[in-house]
Design a protein around this motif. Structure first.
Motif, PDB file in Angstrom:
ATOM      1  N   PRO A  81       0.815  -1.225   0.000  1.00  0.00           N
ATOM      2  CA  PRO A  81       0.000   0.000   0.000  1.00  0.00           C
ATOM      3  C   PRO A  81       0.850   1.278   0.000  1.00  0.00           C
ATOM      4  O   PRO A  81       0.496   2.248  -0.673  1.00  0.00           O
ATOM      5  N   LEU A  82       1.988   1.248   0.722  1.00  0.00           N
ATOM      6  CA  LEU A  82       2.847   2.437   0.748  1.00  0.00           C
ATOM      7  C   LEU A  82       3.513   2.670  -0.609  1.00  0.00           C
ATOM      8  O   LEU A  82       3.663   3.816  -1.045  1.00  0.00           O
ATOM      9  N   ILE A  83       3.904   1.577  -1.302  1.00  0.00           N
ATOM     10  CA  ILE A  83       4.492   1.729  -2.638  1.00  0.00           C
ATOM     11  C   ILE A  83       3.469   2.368  -3.572  1.00  0.00           C
ATOM     12  O   ILE A  83       3.773   3.303  -4.321  1.00  0.00           O
ATOM     13  N   LEU A  84       2.212   1.871  -3.507  1.00  0.00           N
ATOM     14  CA  LEU A  84       1.176   2.404  -4.397  1.00  0.00           C
ATOM     15  C   LEU A  84       0.902   3.868  -4.089  1.00  0.00           C
ATOM     16  O   LEU A  84       0.718   4.684  -4.992  1.00  0.00           O
ATOM     17  N   GLU A  85       0.908   4.216  -2.799  1.00  0.00           N
ATOM     18  CA  GLU A  85       0.668   5.606  -2.417  1.00  0.00           C
ATOM     19  C   GLU A  85       1.811   6.490  -2.929  1.00  0.00           C
ATOM     20  O   GLU A  85       1.584   7.579  -3.453  1.00  0.00           O
ATOM     21  N   THR A 143       1.681   7.642  -6.556  1.00  0.00           N
ATOM     22  CA  THR A 143       0.858   8.798  -6.910  1.00  0.00           C
ATOM     23  C   THR A 143       1.683  10.076  -6.805  1.00  0.00           C
ATOM     24  O   THR A 143       1.556  10.972  -7.622  1.00  0.00           O
ATOM     25  N   TYR A 144       2.573  10.138  -5.790  1.00  0.00           N
ATOM     26  CA  TYR A 144       3.456  11.305  -5.653  1.00  0.00           C
ATOM     27  C   TYR A 144       4.488  11.329  -6.777  1.00  0.00           C
ATOM     28  O   TYR A 144       4.849  12.379  -7.278  1.00  0.00           O
ATOM     29  N   GLU A 145       4.944  10.106  -7.130  1.00  0.00           N
ATOM     30  CA  GLU A 145       5.948  10.015  -8.188  1.00  0.00           C
ATOM     31  C   GLU A 145       5.373  10.573  -9.483  1.00  0.00           C
ATOM     32  O   GLU A 145       6.043  11.265 -10.238  1.00  0.00           O
ATOM     33  N   GLU A 146       4.091  10.249  -9.725  1.00  0.00           N
ATOM     34  CA  GLU A 146       3.456  10.762 -10.937  1.00  0.00           C
ATOM     35  C   GLU A 146       3.322  12.276 -10.882  1.00  0.00           C
ATOM     36  O   GLU A 146       3.502  12.971 -11.879  1.00  0.00           O
ATOM     37  N   MET A 147       3.009  12.810  -9.681  1.00  0.00           N
ATOM     38  CA  MET A 147       2.934  14.265  -9.524  1.00  0.00           C
ATOM     39  C   MET A 147       4.276  14.902  -9.865  1.00  0.00           C
ATOM     40  O   MET A 147       4.353  15.913 -10.562  1.00  0.00           O
ATOM     41  N   ASP A 148       5.348  14.256  -9.375  1.00  0.00           N
ATOM     42  CA  ASP A 148       6.704  14.720  -9.656  1.00  0.00           C
ATOM     43  C   ASP A 148       6.980  14.741 -11.145  1.00  0.00           C
ATOM     44  O   ASP A 148       7.509  15.695 -11.691  1.00  0.00           O
ATOM     45  N   ALA A 149       6.583  13.645 -11.785  1.00  0.00           N
ATOM     46  CA  ALA A 149       6.810  13.525 -13.218  1.00  0.00           C
ATOM     47  C   ALA A 149       6.049  14.614 -13.953  1.00  0.00           C
ATOM     48  O   ALA A 149       6.538  15.208 -14.902  1.00  0.00           O
ATOM     49  N   ALA A 155       8.011  15.262  -4.389  1.00  0.00           N
ATOM     50  CA  ALA A 155       6.772  15.523  -3.664  1.00  0.00           C
ATOM     51  C   ALA A 155       6.548  14.509  -2.547  1.00  0.00           C
ATOM     52  O   ALA A 155       5.625  14.636  -1.764  1.00  0.00           O
ATOM     53  N   LEU A 156       7.404  13.496  -2.479  1.00  0.00           N
ATOM     54  CA  LEU A 156       7.211  12.406  -1.525  1.00  0.00           C
ATOM     55  C   LEU A 156       7.344  12.903  -0.084  1.00  0.00           C
ATOM     56  O   LEU A 156       8.391  13.404   0.303  1.00  0.00           O
ATOM     57  N   PRO A 157       6.284  12.748   0.741  1.00  0.00           N
ATOM     58  CA  PRO A 157       6.380  13.211   2.128  1.00  0.00           C
ATOM     59  C   PRO A 157       7.364  12.348   2.919  1.00  0.00           C
ATOM     60  O   PRO A 157       7.420  11.133   2.733  1.00  0.00           O
ATOM     61  N   ALA A 158       8.125  13.001   3.788  1.00  0.00           N
ATOM     62  CA  ALA A 158       9.142  12.298   4.574  1.00  0.00           C
ATOM     63  C   ALA A 158       8.512  11.234   5.480  1.00  0.00           C
ATOM     64  O   ALA A 158       9.099  10.184   5.720  1.00  0.00           O
ATOM     65  N   GLU A 159       7.295  11.554   5.982  1.00  0.00           N
ATOM     66  CA  GLU A 159       6.613  10.590   6.854  1.00  0.00           C
ATOM     67  C   GLU A 159       6.402   9.261   6.144  1.00  0.00           C
ATOM     68  O   GLU A 159       6.581   8.191   6.720  1.00  0.00           O
ATOM     69  N   LEU A 160       5.990   9.363   4.874  1.00  0.00           N
ATOM     70  CA  LEU A 160       5.704   8.167   4.090  1.00  0.00           C
ATOM     71  C   LEU A 160       6.981   7.350   3.930  1.00  0.00           C
ATOM     72  O   LEU A 160       6.983   6.120   4.070  1.00  0.00           O
ATOM     73  N   ALA A 161       8.087   8.035   3.657  1.00  0.00           N
ATOM     74  CA  ALA A 161       9.370   7.362   3.472  1.00  0.00           C
ATOM     75  C   ALA A 161       9.794   6.663   4.756  1.00  0.00           C
ATOM     76  O   ALA A 161      10.265   5.518   4.732  1.00  0.00           O
ATOM     77  N   ALA A 162       9.602   7.333   5.897  1.00  0.00           N
ATOM     78  CA  ALA A 162       9.995   6.742   7.181  1.00  0.00           C
ATOM     79  C   ALA A 162       9.135   5.523   7.493  1.00  0.00           C
ATOM     80  O   ALA A 162       9.638   4.475   7.914  1.00  0.00           O
ATOM     81  N   GLU A 163       7.828   5.676   7.236  1.00  0.00           N
ATOM     82  CA  GLU A 163       6.899   4.576   7.484  1.00  0.00           C
ATOM     83  C   GLU A 163       7.280   3.355   6.647  1.00  0.00           C
ATOM     84  O   GLU A 163       7.255   2.227   7.118  1.00  0.00           O
ATOM     85  N   PHE A 164       7.679   3.636   5.401  1.00  0.00           N
ATOM     86  CA  PHE A 164       8.046   2.544   4.510  1.00  0.00           C
ATOM     87  C   PHE A 164       9.322   1.851   4.972  1.00  0.00           C
ATOM     88  O   PHE A 164       9.415   0.621   4.949  1.00  0.00           O
ATOM     89  N   ALA A 165      10.309   2.637   5.390  1.00  0.00           N
ATOM     90  CA  ALA A 165      11.582   2.055   5.819  1.00  0.00           C
ATOM     91  C   ALA A 165      11.351   1.083   6.968  1.00  0.00           C
ATOM     92  O   ALA A 165      11.851  -0.049   6.960  1.00  0.00           O
TER      93      ALA A 165
END
Lengths: 57, 263
Positions: free
Chosen positions: B30-34, B37-43, B223-233
């Motif tokens: 679920p975190l990868i899929l979320e 969406t940010y990656e697409e915004m970046d693109a 655009a990737l929020p840091a919280e999301l990255a931490a949660e994923f790690a």
């Protein structure tokens, strides 16, 4: 030592040979799934690479 | 012996791969899929704009050097620091469809990785040559987790799609050195007779970390929020730990049913 009771026993060289084959084979599988940069392979294995935290794109 | 290893590694690896595929659905996928969406915004933010529009865009990590000499060639971005776009926005490349197809390929990849890791684990156990219980097999699994998840993650935390990172090849080389140094070092510390071996083991583990993992200057970007990255790690590391525990126990269960001194 209980070697006398065993019918078939393995020497260290046989164990090293078997382990070496297993390591090479394991390395090939991990390279293909985790490291190879071909686009198709990358896209197919993408979520797996992220789950295992291989460096990905 | 090699048949025994193959048999054990295939069974343990397939089951381990199925296990992590189920486990990663809880949080990791679920975190990868979320993140995508940010990656697409970046693109979207990085797509070329009309050359006439006055612009001075500076998104962190993207160094846009637009050519104003009357051409519409705006592809002169400096992507050396951010390789995120390189693979993902190649629209022509085949990729599995979201949904069943994607889940199936992920399962397949996880099984291949599982069998690969199980082969390494069984090779280590056979090299050691001592018969082990399933509980000891799980300790071997924890060793694998430290070498192949934890130590590399110290320098390169598990990353989501769309994160800004150093060039891929440099990271792969560093990852390998941390993992191989970690595995060899742990083995030397655990099995080495005498403090010299244990010291060499420690050096093997920490050298890649003293050298340092490749990073970019602005580590936070896109655009990737840091919280999301931490949660994923965290999710990725915990999922890996569970996987290695299962893989160690299963490898041992299949491999060590007969004494290792027998064929």
């Amino acid at each position: 030592m209980t070697t006398a009771t065993k019918t078939v026993s393995l020497g260290i060289s046989q164990r090293i040979a078997a382990a070496a084959v297993a390591m090479v084979l394991g390395g090939v599988l991990l390279y293909g799934a985790g490291f190879a940069s071909a686009n198709t392979l990358h896209n197919a294995a993408h979520d797996g690479r992220h789950a295992f935290a291989f460096p990905c794109h | 012996m090699i048949q025994r290893i193959l048999f054990a590694a295939i069974f343990a690896g397939v089951l381990g791969g199925v296990f992590i595929s189920a486990a990663q659905h809880l949080k990791v996928t679920p975190l990868i899929l979320e993140a995508e969406t940010y990656e697409e915004m970046d693109a979207g933010a990085a797509t070329p704009e009309p050359a006439s529009a006055p612009h001075d865009i500076s998104i962190a990590g993207h160094d846009h050097t637009h050519d104003h000499a009357g051409t519409t060639d705006n592809t002169d971005h400096d992507h050396a620091a951010t390789t995120a776009s390189e693979h993902h926005h190649d629209e022509n490349a085949w990729a599995p469809q979201d949904g069943f197809e994607r889940v199936s390929y992920t399962l397949l990849a996880n099984i291949v990785i599982g069998v690969g890791y199980a082969l390494l684990l069984c090779a280590g156990i056979v090299l050691r040559g001592k018969d082990i219980t399933i509980r000891q097999g799980m300790i071997w699994g924890m060793g694998g987790f430290m070498a192949f998840s934890l130590f590399p993650a110290l320098g390169l935390p598990p990353e989501l799609p769309g994160s800004v990172a150093a060039p891929l090849e440099a990271r792969q080389i560093w990852w390998l050195s941390a993992a191989i140094g970690g595995a060899a070092g742990l083995a030397l510390i655990a099995f080495g007779k005498g403090w010299v071996y244990k010291l060499i083991g420690l050096v093997a583990i920490i050298t890649p970390h003293i050298y340092g993992a490749p990073h970019v200057e602005e580590a936070l970007g896109g655009a990737l929020p840091a919280e999301l990255a931490a949660e994923f790690a965290i999710a990725s590391i915990i999922t890996s730990a569970a996987f290695w525990l299962v893989l160690g126990g299963l490898s041992c269960a299949f491999l060590a049913r007969r004494p290792l001194s027998q064929t």
